[in-house]
Design a protein around this motif. Sequence first.
Motif, PDB file in Angstrom:
ATOM      1  N   GLY A  39       1.005  -1.190   0.092  1.00 28.32           N
ATOM      2  CA  GLY A  39       0.016  -0.055  -0.033  1.00 28.32           C
ATOM      3  C   GLY A  39       0.742   1.089  -0.001  1.00 28.32           C
ATOM      4  O   GLY A  39       0.462   2.161   0.675  1.00 28.32           O
ATOM      5  N   GLU A  40       1.953   1.339  -0.682  1.00 32.90           N
ATOM      6  CA  GLU A  40       2.810   2.409  -0.758  1.00 32.90           C
ATOM      7  C   GLU A  40       3.051   3.044  -2.105  1.00 32.90           C
ATOM      8  O   GLU A  40       2.796   2.249  -2.983  1.00 32.90           O
ATOM      9  CB  GLU A  40       4.314   1.807  -0.083  1.00 32.90           C
ATOM     10  N   THR A  41       3.211   4.336  -2.258  1.00 38.11           N
ATOM     11  CA  THR A  41       3.772   5.003  -3.082  1.00 38.11           C
ATOM     12  C   THR A  41       4.967   5.836  -2.875  1.00 38.11           C
ATOM     13  O   THR A  41       4.946   6.407  -1.934  1.00 38.11           O
ATOM     14  CB  THR A  41       2.626   5.969  -4.013  1.00 38.11           C
ATOM     15  N   PRO A  42       6.107   5.834  -3.836  1.00 39.59           N
ATOM     16  CA  PRO A  42       7.316   6.567  -3.512  1.00 39.59           C
ATOM     17  C   PRO A  42       7.018   8.213  -3.504  1.00 39.59           C
ATOM     18  O   PRO A  42       6.236   8.586  -4.457  1.00 39.59           O
ATOM     19  CB  PRO A  42       8.283   6.201  -4.405  1.00 39.59           C
ATOM     20  N   ASP A  43       7.651   8.873  -2.633  1.00 35.72           N
ATOM     21  CA  ASP A  43       7.681  10.329  -2.685  1.00 35.72           C
ATOM     22  C   ASP A  43       8.616  10.780  -3.541  1.00 35.72           C
ATOM     23  O   ASP A  43       8.816  11.939  -4.055  1.00 35.72           O
ATOM     24  CB  ASP A  43       7.337  10.940  -1.112  1.00 35.72           C
ATOM     25  N   VAL A  44      10.068   9.863  -3.185  1.00 39.06           N
ATOM     26  CA  VAL A  44      11.154  10.250  -3.693  1.00 39.06           C
ATOM     27  C   VAL A  44      11.658   8.889  -4.399  1.00 39.06           C
ATOM     28  O   VAL A  44      11.759   8.052  -3.591  1.00 39.06           O
ATOM     29  CB  VAL A  44      12.170  10.711  -2.838  1.00 39.06           C
ATOM     30  N   LEU A  45      12.371   9.002  -5.421  1.00 36.94           N
ATOM     31  CA  LEU A  45      13.075   7.861  -6.039  1.00 36.94           C
ATOM     32  C   LEU A  45      14.161   8.114  -6.460  1.00 36.94           C
ATOM     33  O   LEU A  45      14.577   9.353  -7.105  1.00 36.94           O
ATOM     34  CB  LEU A  45      12.071   7.481  -7.518  1.00 36.94           C
ATOM     35  N   VAL A  46      15.661   7.677  -6.078  1.00 36.37           N
ATOM     36  CA  VAL A  46      16.727   7.916  -6.394  1.00 36.37           C
ATOM     37  C   VAL A  46      17.524   6.903  -7.029  1.00 36.37           C
ATOM     38  O   VAL A  46      17.435   5.590  -6.583  1.00 36.37           O
ATOM     39  CB  VAL A  46      17.829   8.345  -5.073  1.00 36.37           C
ATOM     40  N   GLY A  47      18.515   6.934  -8.076  1.00 35.70           N
ATOM     41  CA  GLY A  47      19.156   5.965  -8.709  1.00 35.70           C
ATOM     42  C   GLY A  47      20.351   6.298  -9.061  1.00 35.70           C
ATOM     43  O   GLY A  47      20.604   7.558  -9.587  1.00 35.70           O
ATOM     44  N   CYS A  48      21.345   5.557  -8.972  1.00 36.93           N
ATOM     45  CA  CYS A  48      22.716   5.877  -9.576  1.00 36.93           C
ATOM     46  C   CYS A  48      22.656   5.700 -11.307  1.00 36.93           C
ATOM     47  O   CYS A  48      22.315   5.095 -11.766  1.00 36.93           O
ATOM     48  CB  CYS A  48      23.854   4.971  -9.095  1.00 36.93           C
ATOM     49  N   THR A  49      23.307   6.738 -11.836  1.00 36.63           N
ATOM     50  CA  THR A  49      23.355   6.645 -13.332  1.00 36.63           C
ATOM     51  C   THR A  49      24.740   6.678 -13.706  1.00 36.63           C
ATOM     52  O   THR A  49      25.661   7.635 -13.443  1.00 36.63           O
ATOM     53  CB  THR A  49      22.750   7.897 -13.835  1.00 36.63           C
ATOM     54  N   GLY A  50      25.298   5.734 -14.505  1.00 35.30           N
ATOM     55  CA  GLY A  50      26.333   5.660 -15.318  1.00 35.30           C
ATOM     56  C   GLY A  50      26.095   5.805 -16.667  1.00 35.30           C
ATOM     57  O   GLY A  50      26.268   6.952 -17.082  1.00 35.30           O
ATOM     58  N   GLY A  51      25.447   4.912 -17.325  1.00 38.83           N
ATOM     59  CA  GLY A  51      24.881   4.990 -18.687  1.00 38.83           C
ATOM     60  C   GLY A  51      23.612   5.162 -18.562  1.00 38.83           C
ATOM     61  O   GLY A  51      22.722   5.495 -19.589  1.00 38.83           O
ATOM     62  N   GLY A  52      22.867   4.998 -17.223  1.00 40.01           N
ATOM     63  CA  GLY A  52      21.675   5.347 -17.294  1.00 40.01           C
ATOM     64  C   GLY A  52      20.629   4.165 -17.126  1.00 40.01           C
ATOM     65  O   GLY A  52      19.354   4.083 -17.118  1.00 40.01           O
ATOM     66  N   SER A  53      21.151   2.647 -17.169  1.00 32.20           N
ATOM     67  CA  SER A  53      20.127   1.644 -17.609  1.00 32.20           C
ATOM     68  C   SER A  53      19.614   1.318 -16.170  1.00 32.20           C
ATOM     69  O   SER A  53      18.220   0.821 -16.172  1.00 32.20           O
ATOM     70  CB  SER A  53      20.962   0.540 -17.920  1.00 32.20           C
ATOM     71  N   ASN A  54      20.240   1.056 -14.893  1.00 32.46           N
ATOM     72  CA  ASN A  54      19.700   0.792 -14.057  1.00 32.46           C
ATOM     73  C   ASN A  54      18.709   1.841 -13.567  1.00 32.46           C
ATOM     74  O   ASN A  54      17.339   1.630 -12.916  1.00 32.46           O
ATOM     75  CB  ASN A  54      20.407   0.235 -12.707  1.00 32.46           C
ATOM     76  N   PHE A  55      18.967   3.053 -13.626  1.00 33.96           N
ATOM     77  CA  PHE A  55      18.180   4.174 -13.123  1.00 33.96           C
ATOM     78  C   PHE A  55      16.773   4.100 -13.977  1.00 33.96           C
ATOM     79  O   PHE A  55      15.512   4.094 -13.648  1.00 33.96           O
ATOM     80  CB  PHE A  55      18.798   5.448 -13.388  1.00 33.96           C
ATOM     81  N   GLY A  56      16.982   4.008 -15.245  1.00 30.58           N
ATOM     82  CA  GLY A  56      15.781   4.003 -16.323  1.00 30.58           C
ATOM     83  C   GLY A  56      14.773   3.017 -16.135  1.00 30.58           C
ATOM     84  O   GLY A  56      13.792   2.877 -16.081  1.00 30.58           O
TER      85      GLY A  56
END
Length: 453
Positions: free
Chosen positions: A254-271
């Motif tokens: 029952g949760e929705t995120p307020d903040v999403l953070v991800g590391c970006t090298g080429g951007g694939s795990n973030f995307g």
Amino acid sequence: MNTPTKILLDESEMPTRWYNVVPDLPVPPPPQLHPGTLQPAQPEDFGPLFPQALIEQEMSTERYIDIPGEVLDVYRLWRPSPLFRAHRLEKILDTPARIYYKYEGVSPAGSHKPNTAVPQVYYNAREGIKKLTTETGAGQWGSSLAFACAQFGLECEVWQVAASYRAKPYRRTMMEVWGGRVHPSPSELTEFGRELLKQDPDHPGSLGIAISEAVSQAVASEDTRYALGSVLNHVLLHQTIIGEEALLQLAKVGETPDVLVGCTGGGSNFGGLAFPFLREKLAGRMNPTIRCVEPTACPTLTKGEFRYDFGDTAGLTPLMKMHTLGHSFIPEPIHAGGLRYHGMAPLVSHVYDLGLVEAIAIPQRECFAGALQFARSEGIVPAPEPTHAIAAAVREALACRESGEEKVILTALCGHGHLDLASYDQYLHGDMQDLELSDEAIAEAMKDVPVLA
Ligand SMILES: *Cc1c(COP(=O)(O)O)cnc(C)c1O
């Protein structure tokens, strides 16, 4: 809220489609350009590099693409991956925030990269390709591709950045265990490599150089293609299984995120994590702040320019409009090897340019400080790359302690650090330095970026 520590999905609940963010964007992303004609690249321009199915995905405007059954079968070796509620980290940070992390270190290679290695190898195998070439830095991508090639019976030849080849022998061994052949890059096997070795026999190499070598070997042979572990649209597409699973898992509690953070090298795990949540945000179903986190030593989004540049050092790839530090830029040898790339995924660059996501840069010592807090509370030793995401989550959680806000923070722990312990050793013994990239160094590398009329 009393959510469980580990939020799991059954195999039968695993998503069976990847999500393509392109049709949902308010402005379509700029096309890739042919390096010779500077006209929008056509599918046939990519023929020597990639199989047809991946070229179609690269240019696709379909919202959903079915995951082939053979790929789902391999995914089931470790997927669905767990989503953790970081109860213990929250406790030591004394924060009212609720922190969730999606753990991708459960894959055979120990990172998110097999999510795209497996379908890439599958589509090549289906089109009769016998061998794949690629580049790798620390070895996360090379080992993921070697694992996937072993699953479908393809040969795998890897050019590994020379500095990592020498400093990180264990991932090379993993690649060889899965049947891969590994060369240090620059190598004597390509013209470009020989040229660079003539200038400097101890050349440390870079991802851009290794890509040039791997591409040149692939295009020279009929039954060989090339595979890229990040940056391209089809790679980000495959990684969206991360975000699609995380959406289902958060819904269970029952949760929705307020903040999403991800590391970006080429951007694939973030995307991969962020795009399904961006879809929900654009549809008005939730409103998370979405933030990229990069190293101060390779600040592609926060200090690079948004313009057309090559993906590799020799200038063999199509031109992509992306945030770039210049294709000739060779980043300092920071520990997060996977974040040392001169460019950023065109799709991540585009959504950043549109103001749909934010970006910050964090120095590596703050990242490792956060990683120790994480390891000592949650238990998992993070790879150096996601320490950036952890440090950003810690910053948010501490801000919540000040403000009293009960934000829901979501991140991806995209890999474990069992083969990166030398980095922890340096940090623990006070030998690690923060590296800031000077404006002069950026201006110098930007000189080589093509100027388009
Ligand atoms: C390769 C890698 C990265 C960087 O690549 P992205 O495409 O930005 O995800 C980050 N973390 C780990 C563990 C990696 O192996």
